[in-house]
Structure formats: C-alpha cells, structure tokens
Write a protein that holds these residues in place. Structure first.
Motif, short mmCIF file in Angstrom:
data_model
loop_
_atom_site.label_atom_id
_atom_site.label_comp_id
_atom_site.label_asym_id
_atom_site.label_seq_id
_atom_site.Cartn_x
_atom_site.Cartn_y
_atom_site.Cartn_z
N LEU A 1 -5.17 1.51 -4.02
CA LEU A 1 -4.04 1.94 -3.19
C LEU A 1 -2.89 0.94 -3.23
CD1 LEU A 1 -5.84 3.27 0.01
CD2 LEU A 1 -4.88 4.58 -1.87
N ASN A 2 -3.20 -0.33 -3.50
CA ASN A 2 -2.19 -1.38 -3.50
C ASN A 2 -2.08 -2.02 -4.87
OD1 ASN A 2 -1.85 -0.90 -0.77
ND2 ASN A 2 -3.24 -2.55 -0.16
N PHE A 3 -0.84 -2.19 -5.31
CA PHE A 3 -0.53 -2.87 -6.58
C PHE A 3 0.25 -4.12 -6.23
CE2 PHE A 3 2.55 -3.80 -9.89
CZ PHE A 3 1.81 -3.73 -11.06
N VAL B 1 -7.89 -1.96 -2.61
CA VAL B 1 -8.03 -0.88 -1.62
C VAL B 1 -8.55 -1.54 -0.35
CG1 VAL B 1 -10.38 -0.26 -2.35
CG2 VAL B 1 -8.97 1.41 -1.17
N PRO B 2 -7.98 -1.20 0.82
CA PRO B 2 -8.49 -1.77 2.07
C PRO B 2 -9.92 -1.32 2.33
CG PRO B 2 -6.36 -0.70 2.41
CD PRO B 2 -6.82 -0.35 1.03
N THR B 3 -10.68 -2.18 2.97
CA THR B 3 -12.05 -1.83 3.34
C THR B 3 -12.08 -1.54 4.83
OG1 THR B 3 -12.65 -4.11 3.83
CG2 THR B 3 -13.07 -3.32 1.59
N LEU B 4 -13.19 -1.01 5.27
CA LEU B 4 -13.36 -0.74 6.69
C LEU B 4 -13.70 -2.03 7.41
CD1 LEU B 4 -15.55 2.46 6.38
CD2 LEU B 4 -13.11 2.35 6.91
N GLY B 5 -13.06 -2.29 8.51
CA GLY B 5 -13.39 -3.39 9.41
C GLY B 5 -13.68 -4.71 8.76
N GLY C 1 6.38 2.88 -3.66
CA GLY C 1 5.17 3.47 -4.19
C GLY C 1 5.44 4.30 -5.43
N ILE C 2 4.45 4.39 -6.29
CA ILE C 2 4.51 5.24 -7.49
C ILE C 2 3.22 6.04 -7.54
CG2 ILE C 2 6.09 3.80 -8.84
CD1 ILE C 2 3.66 2.63 -10.29
N ASP C 3 3.24 7.11 -8.33
CA ASP C 3 2.07 7.98 -8.40
C ASP C 3 0.88 7.24 -9.01
OD1 ASP C 3 3.75 8.08 -10.77
OD2 ASP C 3 2.36 9.58 -11.54
N SER C 4 -0.28 7.61 -8.54
CA SER C 4 -1.53 7.06 -9.04
C SER C 4 -1.88 7.71 -10.37
CB SER C 4 -2.65 7.36 -8.03
OG SER C 4 -3.91 7.17 -8.60
N TYR D 1 -4.00 8.54 -3.32
CA TYR D 1 -2.65 8.41 -2.80
C TYR D 1 -1.80 7.62 -3.80
CZ TYR D 1 -4.89 9.75 1.58
OH TYR D 1 -5.59 10.43 2.54
N PRO D 2 -0.48 7.60 -3.61
CA PRO D 2 0.36 6.77 -4.48
C PRO D 2 -0.02 5.29 -4.34
CG PRO D 2 1.70 8.33 -3.25
CD PRO D 2 0.31 8.40 -2.67
N LEU D 3 0.28 4.53 -5.39
CA LEU D 3 0.09 3.08 -5.35
C LEU D 3 1.22 2.45 -4.56
CD1 LEU D 3 -0.75 1.92 -8.99
CD2 LEU D 3 -2.21 1.77 -6.99
N THR D 4 0.90 1.66 -3.56
CA THR D 4 1.90 0.92 -2.81
C THR D 4 2.25 -0.33 -3.62
OG1 THR D 4 0.97 1.71 -0.73
CG2 THR D 4 2.40 -0.23 -0.62
#
Length: 172
Positions: free
Chosen positions: A50-52, A150-154, A107-110, A131-134
């Motif tokens: 999700l993140n670049f 990619v963010p993880t949970l908690g 953001g751009i498309d994944s 989702y798009p790449l941030t």
C-alpha cells in the motif's frame, strides 16, 4: 504510527535515462516498480503493498517514467519519521502545499488494479484490499532503493480472520 510489513528493493539509478526508461531494456521505471509489487505479494501472499517509500530523487525518476506533466509532483513528505502516519502526514502535507503552483500526486495505481471503469480509470478492489500505492518521500533512503510496505494490525502480529462453525449447545 502503524507498524508495517516491508521489503526494500534495490536497483541501479544510473541505468535509467532522463525519461525514466531503463537503458538496458527500455522499460519505464514504473514497470520495474510493478515487478517489485508482484514480488512483495509473492513474499507476503495475503498482502498487497500500500505504501511506496523513496527519496525525492527516486520519486522524480518515477514521475518521469510515468510521463507526468511538468506541473505534477509525486509524493507526500514524511513528517513523523520514516513511516507513514496516516493521520498526521496528509494534514501537514496539505498545509505545506496549500500555496504551491504544482499539483501533488499522492498515489498511483497498483500493479494488481487490472480492472477499469468505463472512463479507463483503475477500479479499487476492496474485497481483496487492492488499493493505489501511496507515494511517500523518505529522504533518509538512498537513490538506489525503494521500500514497499503494508500496515499491520496493532502490535505487528499478522492475523487472519477465520470463521469456525461451532455448534450451539442445547439445554434440556
């Protein structure tokens, strides 16, 4: 800030021309980023990047490889360290760029956004979390590297939701 699952990818910055094309194969840097996305998903099969993250110079290479108009600038500056703060960074960047003549592209498309609407825009697939790449600027990074995350949970533990059919007890 959230914890992330991340992978760092290295490339040779000097192997790209002024248009962001590889001198070896003529492919735009954007195509190599798509390869990085596919590798990230192969390593973390339940996740899509999700993140670049890259430094400003590498972000400009991405801009050129996407044939971005001269008034477009790619990337959001990190304001809280080396990881994206989804609450604070957009707010600070909006305030910083309020009087900027350029249009900021965050953001751009994944690489996994393969379906398009009737206008040719990629469709977000929420059920698969595609989702798009941030685009995030981390100027502590070197020219020859990018990081996908990619963010993880908690607390950083990866969890998967599993439905278990448990019979309900009957009382006599």
């Amino acid at each position: 800030m959230e914890r992330e699952i991340s992978e760092t990818y290295r490339f040779n910055y000097n192997e790209y021309d002024e248009k962001g094309r590889s001198i070896k194969d003529g492919l735009p840097f954007r195509e190599h980023v798509r390869d990085f996305e596919r590798d990230f998903h192969a390593r973390h099969s339940c996740e899509y990047a999700l993140n670049f993250y890259s430094n400003s110079r590498t972000m400009m290479l991405l801009e050129r490889s996407c044939d971005a108009a001269p008034f477009l600038m790619y990337g959001m500056e990190l304001t809280q360290g080396q990881a994206f703060d989804a609450e604070q960074d957009p707010y600070f960047n909006h305030r910083m760029n309020k009087n900027n003549a350029n249009i900021m592209v965050y953001g751009i498309d994944s690489a996994f956004m393969t379906e398009f609407d009737e206008y040719g825009y990629p469709i977000i697939n929420e059920s698969k979390a595609i989702y798009p790449l941030t685009l995030l600027i981390d100027n502590t990074m070197r020219d020859n590297e990018v990081r996908l995350a990619v963010p993880t949970l908690g607390g950083g533990d990866e969890t998967e939701e599993v439905n278990i059919d448990v019979p309900k007890p009957e009382y006599a």
